[in-house]
Enzyme design. Structure first.
Site, PDB file in Angstrom:
ATOM      1  N   ASP A  90      33.724  55.731  22.399  1.00 36.43           N
ATOM      2  CA  ASP A  90      35.039  55.119  22.634  1.00 36.43           C
ATOM      3  C   ASP A  90      35.947  56.052  23.435  1.00 36.43           C
ATOM      4  O   ASP A  90      37.105  55.718  23.678  1.00 36.43           O
ATOM      5  CB  ASP A  90      35.733  54.816  21.292  1.00 36.43           C
ATOM      6  N   THR A  91      35.448  57.228  23.751  1.00 40.86           N
ATOM      7  CA  THR A  91      36.262  58.248  24.420  1.00 40.86           C
ATOM      8  C   THR A  91      35.554  58.683  25.695  1.00 40.86           C
ATOM      9  O   THR A  91      35.211  57.840  26.517  1.00 40.86           O
ATOM     10  CB  THR A  91      36.505  59.421  23.443  1.00 40.86           C
TER      11      THR A  91
END
Ligand SMILES: *[C@@H]1O[C@H](CO)[C@@H](O)[C@H](O)[C@H]1NC(C)=O
Ligand SMILES: *[C@@H]1O[C@H](CO)[C@@H](O)[C@H](O)[C@H]1NC(C)=O
Ligand SMILES: *[C@@H]1O[C@H](CO)[C@@H](O)[C@H](O)[C@H]1NC(C)=O
Ligand SMILES: *[C@@H]1O[C@H](CO)[C@@H](O)[C@H](O)[C@H]1NC(C)=O
Ligand SMILES: *[C@@H]1O[C@H](CO)[C@@H](O)[C@H](O)[C@H]1NC(C)=O
Ligand SMILES: *[C@@H]1O[C@H](CO)[C@@H](O)[C@H](O)[C@H]1NC(C)=O
Ligand SMILES: *[C@@H]1O[C@H](CO)[C@@H](O)[C@H](O)[C@H]1NC(C)=O
Ligand SMILES: *[C@@H]1O[C@H](CO)[C@@H](O)[C@H](O)[C@H]1NC(C)=O
Ligand SMILES: *[C@@H]1O[C@H](CO)[C@@H](O)[C@H](O)[C@H]1NC(C)=O
Ligand SMILES: *[C@@H]1O[C@H](CO)[C@@H](O)[C@H](O)[C@H]1NC(C)=O
Ligand SMILES: *[C@@H]1O[C@H](CO)[C@@H](O)[C@H](O)[C@H]1NC(C)=O
Ligand SMILES: *[C@@H]1O[C@H](CO)[C@@H](O)[C@H](O)[C@H]1NC(C)=O
Length: 430
Positions: free
Chosen positions: A220-221
């Site tokens: 997610d990063t």
């Protein structure tokens, strides 16, 4: 074989999901600390069988990060610092897209045609590396960050802050019912509070798989965020003798390359006390895949094999770190060999988890040889007559089931398909 429009959509979807980075926040005071952020309380420490020495390593710790192209990882200062202490694998590949099939592959030697990240449970007749390890009493465990309870069966878990940090699709062994359905095995699918307790008690197993949460693994990063997590978690553990012994091999890699339209080369780094001084800060260009981690473990402990792609001599070269000691003969493929196998194909590989190209779960190929000299493991409940040699042709079971198409299914696929009940077919559609 490949449907370009599906790939175009998938690439777009993935680009959109490569979400915004925020700053890494340490989830605990130290990697050896328990934390309310990890949710589930630690279960009592596991008890391991006596240490079984391997030819090169006695402990193998795999840490899987997410969806990052080789160059992005290699550009991070933390990776550069770690690379100076280890061996960078420049010819290491994921085996397909998206995530879940790669996780299935690294413990089971196949991804059974899966081309999605949906809820799956592989039936109990399908073996994993756990069967091979247990034949020699080699202890194992996995540590899943933010998994709330040991062997939690849910599809994902949302923390009290309303962020979904844990996903089943990145927890390889929980997807295999041959592991999850046996309580002593399930107790070895552990969370990060368990890790803190186990490492503190010096009770880490010999084979370990670590899955950081969706932020810390870069999913997610981004690669910089994952690098910051490694700096928090792995870097101090490298000098903790309960984690990194003189006979420990640590592998950091990524499940898949971010970009579908090119090959699936991912960053791979071998670290740990077992890396000889002369091999530190070197690169190894040998062609490896996720199946190589199975064949390397088989070779190191002279195990049996799964009779799947772990025995595929094109895809399962043994890490040179080990092969050079055991005199195991790899093929001569390297990162720069022309026409390496295409490992970015998804959607068109037949298998029981591909409803467009369905074939049943097949028995292991007992004629194959793995990294060790042991025999192919065949679970007691395997239908040994259901082999690749007599498998029915792939069929499309996504078409709406009518009485006539159900009848057509049976006649098309011959007698074997009779074992597949309409209920089972319906379950595949969910
Ligand atoms: C594994 O452990 C069991 C129980 O302690 C023992 O009976 C068996 O001989 C061991 N197997 C191997 C391969 O060491
Ligand atoms: C601890 O293990 C038991 C089974 O042995 C299980 O019922 C329980 O949920 C586990 N607890 C946690 C926090 O994982
Ligand atoms: C978590 O599971 C729920 C219910 O199945 C689903 O709607 C949601 O998209 C999932 N989230 C993630 C991040 O996997
Ligand atoms: C999480 O979501 C619930 C339900 O929407 C809400 O009541 C709660 O305040 C949220 N918690 C946080 C920390 O945002
Ligand atoms: C294994 O466990 C799953 C989930 O609890 C269950 O659906 C399945 O029926 C079990 N399989 C067997 C063979 O016991
Ligand atoms: C896979 O990678 C190859 C080589 O980089 C490329 O030619 C091919 O188009 C890719 N396939 C897909 C499905 O993206
Ligand atoms: C993805 O893999 C290919 C090789 O298959 C490699 O050339 C490439 O560097 C990797 N990533 C990126 C961003 O190009
Ligand atoms: C590692 O090797 C690179 C060249 O490949 C060199 O620039 C660097 O100084 C080396 N680092 C260490 C710590 O030896
Ligand atoms: C071994 O892998 C190669 C390359 O992906 C593939 O072409 C071949 O079919 C595989 N062999 C078997 C027996 O699966
Ligand atoms: C690999 O290369 C060596 C020479 O470097 C050669 O003897 C051997 O036959 C080659 N093996 C394969 C499988 O091509
Ligand atoms: C494995 O089990 C599944 C589910 O019960 C069944 O459909 C399949 O035919 C079995 N395959 C083998 C090789 O035993
Ligand atoms: C399978 O059937 C579905 C539904 O009829 C169809 O959309 C899909 O294109 C088919 N796939 C293949 C590979 O034939």
């Amino acid at each position: 074989m490949i449907v370009p429009s599906i790939f175009a959509l998938t690439v777009l979807a993935r680009t959109a999901s490569a979400a915004v980075a925020s700053t890494f926040t340490a989830p605990a005071p130290a990697p050896t600390s328990e934390s309310p952020f990890y949710v589930g309380a630690a279960n009592s420490t596991i008890t391991n069988s006596p240490n079984v020495p391997g030819k090169v390593f006695d402990r193998f710790i795999q840490i899987w990060l997410e969806n990052t192209d080789f160059a992005q990882a290699a550009s991070q200062p933390v990776f550069q610092t770690l690379a100076a202490q280890g061996i960078t694998l420049t010819g290491y590949y994921g085996v397909t897209h998206p995530s879940e099939p790669n996780y299935l592959a690294v413990v089971g030697g196949d991804f059974f045609g899966l081309a999605t990240d949906v809820m799956e449970a592989v039936p109990t007749n399908m073996s994993t590396v756990v069967d091979l390890l247990e034949q020699k009493n080699i202890s194992w465990s996995t540590y899943q960050e933010n998994m709330p309870t040991d062997a939690y069966a849910g599809f994902n878990y949302t923390n009290p802050d309303n962020y979904t940090y844990y996903v089943r699709k990145h927890n390889p062994l929980v997807i295999y019912d041959s592991v999850t359905n046996i309580s002593t095995r399930a107790a070895r699918i552990r969370n990060f509070n368990d890790f803190a307790v186990d490492v503190g008690n010096n009770s880490l197993s010999q084979w370990i798989f670590v899955t950081p949460n969706l932020r810390n693994d870069g999913h997610d990063t981004n690669a910089a965020y994952a690098a910051a997590w490694l700096n928090f978690w792995l870097v101090p553990l490298l000098s903790d003798p309960n984690f990194n012994t003189a006979k420990t091999l640590i592998m950091i890699t990524f499940d898949e390359n971010e970009t579908y339209t090119i090959g699936n080369n991912v960053y791979g780094l071998l670290l740990g006390g077992v890396v000889p001084q002369a091999m530190k800060n070197t690169t190894d260009p040998t062609f490896y895949t996720h199946y190589s981690t199975l064949s390397t473990v088989e070779n190191n402990w002279d195990l049996g094999n799964l009779g799947r792609q772990d025995t595929n001599k094109t895809l399962a070269n043994v890490f040179n770190l080990v092969a050079s000691v055991t005199s195991y003969k790899n093929n001569n493929l390297t990162a720069s060999s022309p026409s390496l196998p295409m490992l970015n194909i998804t959607g068109t590989i037949p298998g029981p988890l591909n409803p467009n190209y369905y074939v049943p779960y097949l028995a292991p190929n007992t004629a194959g040889t793995g990294g060790g000299s042991g025999k192919t493991f065949v679970a007691p409940n395997v239908n040994t007559s259901l082999t690749s040699a007599n498998a029915p042709a792939p069929i499309n079971i996504t078409a709406p089931m009518t009485t006539s198409s159900a009848a057509g299914l049976t006649s098309n696929a011959g007698s074997m398909i009779a074992a597949v009940t309409v209920a089972a077919v319906a379950a595949m559609l969910l």
